[in-house]
Design a protein around this motif. Structure first.
Motif, PDB file in Angstrom:
ATOM      1  N   SER A   1      -5.765  14.550  26.016  1.00 23.04           N
ATOM      2  CA  SER A   1      -6.124  13.422  26.656  1.00 23.04           C
ATOM      3  C   SER A   1      -6.107  12.023  25.647  1.00 23.04           C
ATOM      4  N   PRO A   2      -5.798  10.841  26.083  1.00 19.63           N
ATOM      5  CA  PRO A   2      -6.033   9.617  25.292  1.00 19.63           C
ATOM      6  C   PRO A   2      -7.086   9.689  24.507  1.00 19.63           C
ATOM      7  N   ASP A   3      -8.289   9.916  24.862  1.00 22.70           N
ATOM      8  CA  ASP A   3      -9.383   9.861  24.362  1.00 22.70           C
ATOM      9  C   ASP A   3      -9.426  10.842  23.079  1.00 22.70           C
ATOM     10  N   THR A   4      -9.060  12.086  23.154  1.00 26.34           N
ATOM     11  CA  THR A   4      -9.002  13.071  22.110  1.00 26.34           C
ATOM     12  C   THR A   4      -7.989  12.604  21.185  1.00 26.34           C
ATOM     13  N   GLN A   5      -7.133  11.954  21.686  1.00 28.32           N
ATOM     14  CA  GLN A   5      -5.825  11.595  20.552  1.00 28.32           C
ATOM     15  C   GLN A   5      -6.685  10.180  19.868  1.00 28.32           C
ATOM     16  N   ARG A   6      -7.410   9.489  20.358  1.00 28.14           N
ATOM     17  CA  ARG A   6      -7.975   8.254  19.704  1.00 28.14           C
ATOM     18  C   ARG A   6      -9.003   8.855  18.869  1.00 28.14           C
ATOM     19  N   ARG A   7      -9.720  10.143  19.208  1.00 26.70           N
ATOM     20  CA  ARG A   7     -10.852  10.539  18.329  1.00 26.70           C
ATOM     21  C   ARG A   7     -10.123  11.054  17.114  1.00 26.70           C
ATOM     22  N   ALA A   8      -9.315  11.730  17.267  1.00 23.87           N
ATOM     23  CA  ALA A   8      -8.480  12.452  16.300  1.00 23.87           C
ATOM     24  C   ALA A   8      -7.915  11.466  15.066  1.00 23.87           C
ATOM     25  N   ALA A   9      -7.548  10.478  15.826  1.00 20.88           N
ATOM     26  CA  ALA A   9      -6.936   9.242  14.852  1.00 20.88           C
ATOM     27  C   ALA A   9      -8.048   8.304  14.112  1.00 20.88           C
ATOM     28  N   ALA A  10      -9.328   8.468  14.497  1.00 20.79           N
ATOM     29  CA  ALA A  10     -10.222   7.547  14.012  1.00 20.79           C
ATOM     30  C   ALA A  10     -10.278   7.110  12.461  1.00 20.79           C
ATOM     31  N   GLU A  11     -10.319   5.931  12.270  1.00 21.34           N
ATOM     32  CA  GLU A  11     -10.063   5.405  10.828  1.00 21.34           C
ATOM     33  C   GLU A  11     -11.282   5.666   9.870  1.00 21.34           C
ATOM     34  N   LEU A  12     -11.051   6.064   8.575  1.00 24.34           N
ATOM     35  CA  LEU A  12     -12.297   6.383   8.034  1.00 24.34           C
ATOM     36  C   LEU A  12     -12.380   5.229   7.006  1.00 24.34           C
ATOM     37  N   SER A  13     -11.741   4.539   6.489  1.00 20.84           N
ATOM     38  CA  SER A  13     -11.893   3.061   5.686  1.00 20.84           C
ATOM     39  C   SER A  13     -11.898   2.072   6.713  1.00 20.84           C
ATOM     40  N   PRO A  14     -12.782   0.968   6.101  1.00 17.41           N
ATOM     41  CA  PRO A  14     -13.006  -0.361   6.966  1.00 17.41           C
ATOM     42  C   PRO A  14     -11.935  -1.101   6.820  1.00 17.41           C
ATOM     43  N   ASP A  15     -11.470  -1.138   5.524  1.00 15.45           N
ATOM     44  CA  ASP A  15     -10.460  -2.135   5.203  1.00 15.45           C
ATOM     45  C   ASP A  15      -9.148  -1.630   4.070  1.00 15.45           C
ATOM     46  N   VAL A  16      -8.201  -2.358   3.859  1.00 15.45           N
ATOM     47  CA  VAL A  16      -7.215  -1.972   3.000  1.00 15.45           C
ATOM     48  C   VAL A  16      -7.665  -1.746   1.637  1.00 15.45           C
ATOM     49  N   SER A  17      -8.586  -2.618   1.044  1.00 13.07           N
ATOM     50  CA  SER A  17      -9.066  -2.732  -0.274  1.00 13.07           C
ATOM     51  C   SER A  17     -10.007  -1.224  -0.450  1.00 13.07           C
ATOM     52  N   TYR A  18     -10.712  -1.083   0.466  1.00  8.72           N
ATOM     53  CA  TYR A  18     -11.760   0.106   0.330  1.00  8.72           C
ATOM     54  C   TYR A  18     -10.512   1.485   0.299  1.00  8.72           C
ATOM     55  N   PHE A  19      -9.694   1.586   1.183  1.00  8.19           N
ATOM     56  CA  PHE A  19      -8.696   2.624   1.409  1.00  8.19           C
ATOM     57  C   PHE A  19      -8.021   2.684  -0.074  1.00  8.19           C
ATOM     58  N   LYS A  20      -7.751   1.685  -0.515  1.00 11.08           N
ATOM     59  CA  LYS A  20      -6.870   1.559  -1.958  1.00 11.08           C
ATOM     60  C   LYS A  20      -7.785   2.231  -3.054  1.00 11.08           C
ATOM     61  N   LYS A  21      -8.940   1.671  -3.184  1.00  8.67           N
ATOM     62  CA  LYS A  21      -9.772   2.069  -4.190  1.00  8.67           C
ATOM     63  C   LYS A  21     -10.240   3.554  -4.054  1.00  8.67           C
ATOM     64  N   TYR A  22     -10.370   4.056  -2.913  1.00  5.28           N
ATOM     65  CA  TYR A  22     -10.596   5.447  -2.889  1.00  5.28           C
ATOM     66  C   TYR A  22      -9.538   6.233  -3.198  1.00  5.28           C
ATOM     67  N   SER A  23      -8.658   5.883  -2.546  1.00  5.26           N
ATOM     68  CA  SER A  23      -7.101   6.589  -2.773  1.00  5.26           C
ATOM     69  C   SER A  23      -6.789   6.737  -4.343  1.00  5.26           C
ATOM     70  N   ASN A  24      -7.220   5.577  -4.812  1.00  8.48           N
ATOM     71  CA  ASN A  24      -6.830   5.347  -6.366  1.00  8.48           C
ATOM     72  C   ASN A  24      -7.602   6.147  -7.277  1.00  8.48           C
ATOM     73  N   ILE A  25      -8.926   6.093  -6.726  1.00 11.95           N
ATOM     74  CA  ILE A  25      -9.843   7.477  -7.560  1.00 11.95           C
ATOM     75  C   ILE A  25      -9.588   8.556  -7.416  1.00 11.95           C
ATOM     76  N   TYR A  26      -9.065   9.073  -6.154  1.00 11.53           N
ATOM     77  CA  TYR A  26      -8.833  10.272  -5.686  1.00 11.53           C
ATOM     78  C   TYR A  26      -7.666  11.025  -6.694  1.00 11.53           C
ATOM     79  N   TRP A  27      -6.503  10.108  -6.834  1.00 15.03           N
ATOM     80  CA  TRP A  27      -5.470  10.330  -7.469  1.00 15.03           C
ATOM     81  C   TRP A  27      -5.639  10.387  -9.005  1.00 15.03           C
ATOM     82  N   GLU A  28      -6.750   9.440  -9.348  1.00 18.02           N
ATOM     83  CA  GLU A  28      -7.219   9.549 -10.951  1.00 18.02           C
ATOM     84  C   GLU A  28      -7.531  11.057 -11.265  1.00 18.02           C
ATOM     85  N   HIS A  29      -8.472  11.192 -10.362  1.00 18.42           N
ATOM     86  CA  HIS A  29      -9.016  12.774 -10.634  1.00 18.42           C
ATOM     87  C   HIS A  29      -8.021  13.843 -10.549  1.00 18.42           C
ATOM     88  N   ALA A  30      -7.155  13.704  -9.482  1.00 19.89           N
ATOM     89  CA  ALA A  30      -6.046  14.906  -9.472  1.00 19.89           C
ATOM     90  C   ALA A  30      -5.145  14.971 -10.821  1.00 19.89           C
TER      91      ALA A  30
END
Ligand SMILES: Cc1cc2nc3c(=O)[nH]c(=O)nc-3n(C[C@H](O)[C@H](O)[C@H](O)COP(=O)(O)O)c2cc1C
Length: 361
Positions: A207-236
Motif C-alpha cells: 500500500s502507498p501508506d506502507t511505502q511512505r512509512r518505510a521511507a520516513a525521513e530520519l533527519s530534519p534537514d541536510v545539515s543535520y544529515f551531513k553532521k551525523y553522516s560525517n560523525i558516522y564515517w569518522e568513527h568507521a
C-alpha cells in the motif's frame, strides 16, 4: 501466491540485508511460498549482447553459469521482489547482471505495450501474469537520489509485462544506526518493512501508506544529515577493520558526545522549560570539546564551544556522560565519585531529566 526474492546486496550485514530480513518476516507471517536467491553468492556472468538467445538457441543463453536456475525461478514465480542497495544511483551490479540476462524470456518480435511504448514480446506468455516489486536502500537523503532507479524499475516492469506492485525506498540508511535519536521512527520504519512483506504476500501489492512509512525521513534537514553522516564515517575510519562489526560501530557512534548533546537539546520539553531562561555548559576534557545549550522559555539553542556566562557548567569525561545518558550508571554515583563536577546553579542539574526527558523507547 509464489514469491521470488532476489537478494542483490553483496554486504551481508548491511542495511539492505537487515531491512529485507524484516520484509521476509512479514512474508513468512502471511504463510506465502517464498524462494530466496542470494545473487552475490551465485555465478552470474555479464550478458555478451550476442542475441544467441533470440537467434541460434531461442530462449537459451550460451553462457554457462547459474542463470538458468534464476530464469526458471522467475518463470515459476507470481511476484519477483528485487532487494538491492542503491549503487551509483541504480541497482547493484549483481541485480543489473540478472536483469540483463532475462533477455531469453523475450523474443525478437516487437510489439506495443498498453502504455504505448515499444517492447519485445514475451517468449513464455503462458507463464504470465507476473508482478515485480523493489526494495532499494541508499545512504543519501533526498528523492532525486532514487529517481533513476525508480524510472528503471518502471520501464523494466513495462518491458517485461509485469505489474510494478510495490517500491520500498529507504534513504538515509546510515541514520538507522542512530536509533537512540529517533527510536519511535526507527521502530515504525522497521514495522513498515514487516507489513510490506505481509501485504505483498496477502494482497499482491504494497500500500502507498506502507511505502511512505518505510521511507520516513530520519533527519530534519541536510545539515543535520551531513553532521551525523560525517560523525558516522569518522568513527568507521578510526575503527578500521573493527568497523565491520556494525553493532559495535553503532554503539561507538551513539555514545559520541556531539550526537548525545545535540539529541539532548532536541529533546527539550517546552512545557517544563516554559518559564526557564538559562545557559547550560558541558565541558568534556577528554575530547577537549565544549557545548552550551541556551534555554529560553521553551525554546532551545545548541552551540558548540563555551558560553560567556553559563548558569551551570558540567565537567565530565565523554565516556561517563554517555553511560549516564544511556542510564548505565546513575547520576548520583557519578557525582559522589566526582566523575561529574558541577559549577554554578546545581539545582538546574537536578532537573535536567525534566527539562530534557529521555526519548520514549
Ligand atoms: C559502490 C557503491 C555505490 C554507492 N552509490 C550510492 C548512491 O548512488 N546513492 C546512495 O544513496 N548510496 C550509495 N551507496 C551507499 C549504499 O547505498 C549504502 O551503503 C546502503 O546502506 C546500502 O548498502 P548496504 O546494504 O551494504 O548497507 C553506494 C555504496 C557503494 C558501495
Amino acid at each position: 501466491m509464489k514469491l521470488l526474492l532476489l537478494r542483490a546486496n553483496p554486504r551481508k550485514n548491511g542495511f539492505t540485508r537487515r531491512l529485507t530480513d524484516l520484509f521476509v518476516k512479514g512474508v513468512r507471517e502471511a504463510g506465502a511460498a517464498l524462494v530466496e536467491r542470494d545473487l552475490a553468492a551465485l555465478d552470474i556472468k555479464q550478458c555478451l549482447g550476442c542475441y544467441s538467445c533470440w537467434i541460434t538457441s531461442p530462449g537459451k543463453c550460451i553462457l554457462k553459469d547459474d542463470m538458468p536456475a534464476i530464469l526458471a525461478d522467475i518463470l515459476d514465480a507470481d511476484i519477483v521482489v528485487c532487494a538491492t542497495p542503491l549503487n551509483a544511483f541504480t541497482v547493484s551490479s549483481h541485480l543489473k547482471n540478472v536483469l540483463d540476462r532475462t533477455l531469453p524470456l523475450t523474443q525478437s518480435r516487437f510489439e506495443q505495450s498498453p502504455k504505448g511504448t515499444v517492447r519485445n514480446a514475451l517468449r513464455f506468455p503462458e507463464k504470465w501474469p507476473k508482478k515485480i516489486a523493489s526494495i532499494v536502500v541508499g545512504a543519501f537523503k533526498g528523492d532525486e537520489n532514487f529517481a533513476a532507479v525508480r524510472a528503471m524499475f518502471s520501464l523494466y516492469a513495462n518491458a517485461m509485462s509485469m505489474e510494478l506492485c510495490g517500491e520500498i525506498i529507504r534513504p538515509e540508511s546510515y541514520l538507522l544506526q542512530f536509533s537512540l535519536a529517533k527510536p519511535l521512527t526507527v521502530k515504525a520504519i522497521e514495522a513498515a518493512y514487516v507489513k510490506a512483506g505481509y501485504e505483498l504476500a496477502t494482497l499482491g501489492g504494497i500500500s502507498p501508506d506502507t511505502q511512505r512509512r518505510a521511507a520516513a525521513e530520519l533527519s530534519p534537514d541536510v545539515s543535520y544529515f551531513k553532521k551525523y553522516s560525517n560523525i558516522y564515517w569518522e568513527h568507521a575510519v578510526a575503527m578500521g577493520e573493527q568497523s565491520r562489526d556494525l553493532d559495535l560501530l553503532s554503539r561507538n557512534v551513539m555514545s559520541d558526545v556531539r550526537i548525545l548533546m545535540q539529541e539532548m537539546a532536541r529533546s527539550v520539553d517546552p512545557v517544563a522549560t516554559a518559564h526557564l531562561k538559562t545557559v547550560l555548559q558541558f565541558d568534556f576534557p577528554d575530547k577537549q570539546y565544549s557545548v552550551h545549550i541556551a534555554v529560553d522559555h521553551g525554546a532551545c539553542a545548541f552551540t558548540e564551544g563555551k558560553a560567556e556566562t553559563p548558569n551551570l557548567t558540567v565537567t565530565v569525561d565523554s565516556g561517563v556522560w554517555a553511560q549516564v545518558f544511556m542510564r548505565q550508571i546513575s547520576v548520583r554515583d557519578a557525582l559522589v565519585s566526582r566523575k561529574i563536577m558541577l559549577a554554578g546553579d546545581k539545582f538546574l542539574f537536578a532537573r535536567l531529566d525534566r527539562y530534557f526527558p529521555p526519548p520514549v523507547m
